[in-house]
Write an enzyme that holds these catalytic residues in place. Structure first.
Site, PDB file in Angstrom:
ATOM      1  N   ASN A  95       3.696  22.754 -19.391  1.00 17.20           N
ATOM      2  CA  ASN A  95       3.249  21.778 -20.145  1.00 17.20           C
ATOM      3  C   ASN A  95       2.856  21.579 -21.614  1.00 17.20           C
ATOM      4  O   ASN A  95       3.131  20.812 -22.581  1.00 17.20           O
ATOM      5  CB  ASN A  95       2.447  20.989 -19.300  1.00 17.20           C
ATOM      6  CG  ASN A  95       2.747  20.039 -18.199  1.00 17.20           C
ATOM      7  OD1 ASN A  95       3.442  19.136 -18.373  1.00 17.20           O
ATOM      8  ND2 ASN A  95       2.765  20.664 -16.747  1.00 17.20           N
ATOM      9  N   MET A 140      -7.226  25.559 -15.256  1.00 20.04           N
ATOM     10  CA  MET A 140      -7.606  25.901 -13.501  1.00 20.04           C
ATOM     11  C   MET A 140      -8.986  26.266 -13.466  1.00 20.04           C
ATOM     12  O   MET A 140      -9.518  27.100 -12.996  1.00 20.04           O
ATOM     13  CB  MET A 140      -6.892  26.967 -12.805  1.00 20.04           C
ATOM     14  CG  MET A 140      -5.376  26.742 -12.911  1.00 20.04           C
ATOM     15  SD  MET A 140      -4.825  25.302 -12.642  1.00 20.04           S
ATOM     16  CE  MET A 140      -4.832  25.331 -10.701  1.00 20.04           C
ATOM     17  N   ILE A 155     -13.191  24.127 -13.233  1.00 17.22           N
ATOM     18  CA  ILE A 155     -13.976  22.892 -13.098  1.00 17.22           C
ATOM     19  C   ILE A 155     -14.780  22.887 -14.252  1.00 17.22           C
ATOM     20  O   ILE A 155     -15.566  23.991 -14.310  1.00 17.22           O
ATOM     21  CB  ILE A 155     -14.490  22.820 -11.851  1.00 17.22           C
ATOM     22  CG1 ILE A 155     -13.510  22.562 -10.664  1.00 17.22           C
ATOM     23  CG2 ILE A 155     -15.543  21.438 -11.878  1.00 17.22           C
ATOM     24  CD1 ILE A 155     -14.095  22.818  -9.258  1.00 17.22           C
ATOM     25  N   LEU A 156     -14.963  21.971 -15.244  1.00 14.17           N
ATOM     26  CA  LEU A 156     -15.980  21.932 -16.174  1.00 14.17           C
ATOM     27  C   LEU A 156     -17.196  21.218 -15.777  1.00 14.17           C
ATOM     28  O   LEU A 156     -17.223  20.273 -15.123  1.00 14.17           O
ATOM     29  CB  LEU A 156     -15.178  21.192 -17.213  1.00 14.17           C
ATOM     30  CG  LEU A 156     -13.826  21.873 -17.911  1.00 14.17           C
ATOM     31  CD1 LEU A 156     -12.964  20.770 -18.612  1.00 14.17           C
ATOM     32  CD2 LEU A 156     -14.275  22.974 -18.650  1.00 14.17           C
ATOM     33  N   ASN A 214      -6.213  15.040 -18.684  1.00 16.58           N
ATOM     34  CA  ASN A 214      -5.543  16.220 -17.646  1.00 16.58           C
ATOM     35  C   ASN A 214      -4.437  15.389 -17.112  1.00 16.58           C
ATOM     36  O   ASN A 214      -4.358  14.370 -16.660  1.00 16.58           O
ATOM     37  CB  ASN A 214      -6.626  16.670 -16.803  1.00 16.58           C
ATOM     38  CG  ASN A 214      -6.170  17.482 -15.697  1.00 16.58           C
ATOM     39  OD1 ASN A 214      -5.412  18.487 -16.129  1.00 16.58           O
ATOM     40  ND2 ASN A 214      -6.278  17.159 -14.431  1.00 16.58           N
ATOM     41  N   SER A 227       0.237  12.094 -12.505  1.00 14.05           N
ATOM     42  CA  SER A 227      -0.862  11.433 -12.993  1.00 14.05           C
ATOM     43  C   SER A 227      -1.469  12.014 -14.369  1.00 14.05           C
ATOM     44  O   SER A 227      -1.766  12.980 -14.245  1.00 14.05           O
ATOM     45  CB  SER A 227      -2.111  11.017 -12.039  1.00 14.05           C
ATOM     46  OG  SER A 227      -1.671  10.531 -10.613  1.00 14.05           O
TER      47      SER A 227
HETATM   48  C1  GRF Z   1       1.248  21.379 -13.558  1.00 15.79           C
HETATM   49  O1  GRF Z   1       1.979  20.905 -12.508  1.00 15.79           O
HETATM   50  C2  GRF Z   1       0.048  20.236 -13.973  1.00 15.79           C
HETATM   51  O2  GRF Z   1       0.268  19.347 -13.416  1.00 15.79           O
HETATM   52  C3  GRF Z   1      -1.050  21.074 -13.102  1.00 15.79           C
HETATM   53  O3  GRF Z   1      -0.842  22.398 -13.067  1.00 15.79           O
HETATM   54  C4  GRF Z   1       0.499  22.857 -13.367  1.00 15.79           C
HETATM   55  C5  GRF Z   1       0.501  23.564 -14.700  1.00 15.79           C
HETATM   56  O4  GRF Z   1       1.957  24.083 -14.828  1.00 15.79           O
HETATM   57  N1  GRF Z   1      -2.133  20.493 -13.509  1.00 15.79           N
HETATM   58  P1  GRF Z   1       2.397  24.431 -16.460  1.00 15.79           P
HETATM   59  O5  GRF Z   1       1.388  25.697 -16.660  1.00 15.79           O
HETATM   60  O6  GRF Z   1       2.277  23.605 -17.309  1.00 15.79           O
HETATM   61  O7  GRF Z   1       3.545  25.158 -16.399  1.00 15.79           O
END
Ligand code: GRF
Length: 202
Positions: free
Chosen positions: A16, A99, A101-102, A114, A143
């Site tokens: 992402n 990953m 929690i803030l 997010n 979302s």
């Molecule tokens: C994604 O599915 C996002 O929605 C979730 O963590 C995943 C991250 O994937 N929060 P990447 O690291 O962007 O490939």
């Protein structure tokens, strides 16, 4: 030219993050009718082995590695993170697979968004794709939301869904979810910037 400065936080694969850089960095958008350039100032990663670090480097974006295990307390890590973001003077913090929690002191300081791979408020937490897949839900999706001190709970910015196919593997299902993420996250970033009141001239 108006500019909006973004920081992306991630922990792992970084797909992402890569997609956001490709679609937004140094590109010009009309935000509240004003031509605005988006600058992704840096990425910050809390795991030194994360593949996303390689992706960011390939794209020429500075990647700061701040391993959370070097800090005794959650607050200490968040304070160090906050200091970096303040020094860079970012307008918006974009979480992309971050990953952690803030703490409230962090979430209250910045505008943060997010992406989450489910139709929130369903399936909060780290197993959202599996939870959606093994559910009986006919419609599933992704979302984008504002981040507050509660996990995956801030106000929604954008949500997109699709109807599930009967015969589907977890792998093809996950791919569909990720493709939808790549589609909506850049759009949601622009929507978030539009929703923020001030425009800074640089
Ligand atoms: C994604 O599915 C996002 O929605 C979730 O963590 C995943 C991250 O994937 N929060 P990447 O690291 O962007 O490939």
């Amino acid at each position: 030219m108006y500019r909006k400065k973004l920081i992306i936080l991630f922990s792992g694969n970084g797909s992402n993050m890569e997609n956001l850089i490709q679609k937004l960095h140094k590109k010009i958008f009309s935000i509240k009718g004003i031509q605005t350039q988006i600058d992704i100032l840096a990425c910050i990663c809390n795991k030194k082995e994360a593949y996303g670090i390689t992706r960011a480097k390939k794209l020429g974006i500075k990647c700061i590695v701040l391993p959370h295990h070097l800090f005794d307390k959650r607050e200490d890590f968040d304070n160090a993170l906050a200091k970096i973001i303040q020094d860079l003077n970012a307008d918006l913090v974009v979480l992309a697979g971050f990953m952690r929690i803030l703490t409230p002191s962090f979430t209250h300081q910045f505008k943060i968004i997010n992406i989450h791979p489910s139709l929130l408020p369903k399936y909060k937490g780290t197993n959202a794709i599996k939870d959606s897949f093994f559910s009986k839900d006919k419609e599933v999706g992704v979302s984008v939301h504002w981040v507050n001190e509660e996990l995956d709970s801030g106000a929604l910015i954008l949500q997109e869904k699709f109807t599930r196919m009967q015969e589907e593997t977890l792998e093809s299902f996950s791919n569909k979810i990720h493709q939808l993420e790549y589609e909506i996250y850049p759009k949601a970033v622009i929507m978030a910037l539009e929703a923020m009141e001030k425009i800074w001239k640089k």
